[in-house]
Design a protein around this motif. Sequence first.
Motif, PDB file in Angstrom:
ATOM      1  N   ARG A  55      -0.252 -11.175  10.246  1.00 19.23           N
ATOM      2  CA  ARG A  55       0.547 -11.995   9.272  1.00 19.23           C
ATOM      3  C   ARG A  55       2.458  -9.876   9.914  1.00 19.23           C
ATOM      4  NH1 ARG A  55       0.873 -13.971   5.631  1.00 19.23           N
ATOM      5  NH2 ARG A  55      -1.148 -15.640   5.690  1.00 19.23           N
ATOM      6  N   VAL A  99       4.527  -8.243   7.607  1.00 15.83           N
ATOM      7  CA  VAL A  99       4.993  -8.019   6.001  1.00 15.83           C
ATOM      8  C   VAL A  99       6.605  -8.012   5.876  1.00 15.83           C
ATOM      9  CG1 VAL A  99       4.706  -5.102   5.166  1.00 15.83           C
ATOM     10  CG2 VAL A  99       2.574  -5.691   6.613  1.00 15.83           C
ATOM     11  N   GLY A 126      -3.225  -9.989   2.478  1.00 17.47           N
ATOM     12  CA  GLY A 126      -2.152 -10.037   3.553  1.00 17.47           C
ATOM     13  C   GLY A 126      -2.149  -9.609   4.958  1.00 17.47           C
ATOM     14  N   THR A 154       2.948  -6.656  -2.882  1.00 14.55           N
ATOM     15  CA  THR A 154       3.055  -6.754  -1.929  1.00 14.55           C
ATOM     16  C   THR A 154       3.667  -8.407  -1.973  1.00 14.55           C
ATOM     17  OG1 THR A 154       1.855  -5.652  -1.279  1.00 14.55           O
ATOM     18  CG2 THR A 154       1.759  -6.932   0.386  1.00 14.55           C
ATOM     19  N   THR A 155       4.565  -8.501  -0.552  1.00 12.27           N
ATOM     20  CA  THR A 155       5.476  -9.419  -0.984  1.00 12.27           C
ATOM     21  C   THR A 155       4.716 -10.489  -0.128  1.00 12.27           C
ATOM     22  OG1 THR A 155       6.771  -9.076  -1.627  1.00 12.27           O
ATOM     23  CG2 THR A 155       7.144 -11.133  -0.827  1.00 12.27           C
ATOM     24  N   LEU A 156       4.101 -11.648   0.148  1.00 16.81           N
ATOM     25  CA  LEU A 156       3.467 -12.923   1.336  1.00 16.81           C
ATOM     26  C   LEU A 156       3.928 -13.926   1.371  1.00 16.81           C
ATOM     27  CD1 LEU A 156      -0.370 -12.393   1.200  1.00 16.81           C
ATOM     28  CD2 LEU A 156       0.881 -10.827   2.432  1.00 16.81           C
ATOM     29  N   TRP A 198       3.485 -18.074   2.735  1.00 14.59           N
ATOM     30  CA  TRP A 198       2.372 -18.920   3.299  1.00 14.59           C
ATOM     31  C   TRP A 198       3.123 -20.565   3.265  1.00 14.59           C
ATOM     32  CZ3 TRP A 198      -1.400 -17.821   5.752  1.00 14.59           C
ATOM     33  CH2 TRP A 198      -1.826 -18.539   6.428  1.00 14.59           C
ATOM     34  N   GLN A 239       5.664 -17.694  -2.231  1.00 19.57           N
ATOM     35  CA  GLN A 239       6.055 -17.133  -1.799  1.00 19.57           C
ATOM     36  C   GLN A 239       5.548 -16.064  -3.250  1.00 19.57           C
ATOM     37  OE1 GLN A 239      10.387 -15.507  -3.058  1.00 19.57           O
ATOM     38  NE2 GLN A 239       9.970 -13.456  -2.502  1.00 19.57           N
TER      39      GLN A 239
END
Length: 104
Positions: free
Chosen positions: A22, A24, A64, A81-83, A85, A99
């Motif tokens: 994944r 970052v 993450g 933390t920005t993920l 999907w 987001q």
Amino acid sequence: PGWLLSPAGRPYLDSILHKNQRRVFGLLERPALPPALAVPTVTYKLFLAGRSGVGKTALVAWLGGTPAPPAHHETLGIEATTLFWPAKPRSSGRPVLFQLQLWD
């Protein structure tokens, strides 16, 4: 459930992966998608609070795709933390990009 691994969903999955890990993203970054695959982004901000040492930071690391810290270190302040999907909700049938802003 298997849409993300299907040929239609694979370009969206590839946009959030780098070398099968994944990727970052920073607070102002987002996955690069070709114009033909542009989708709306739905943003959620999740604030994790709880007692010290219960696993909030480990949960964010697991979500993450990064390794959890091997030893307990108290988080000072807030770590954001920005993920991203990609998903295809059954009701609309059109892909969206979630987001998730996780605040630990």
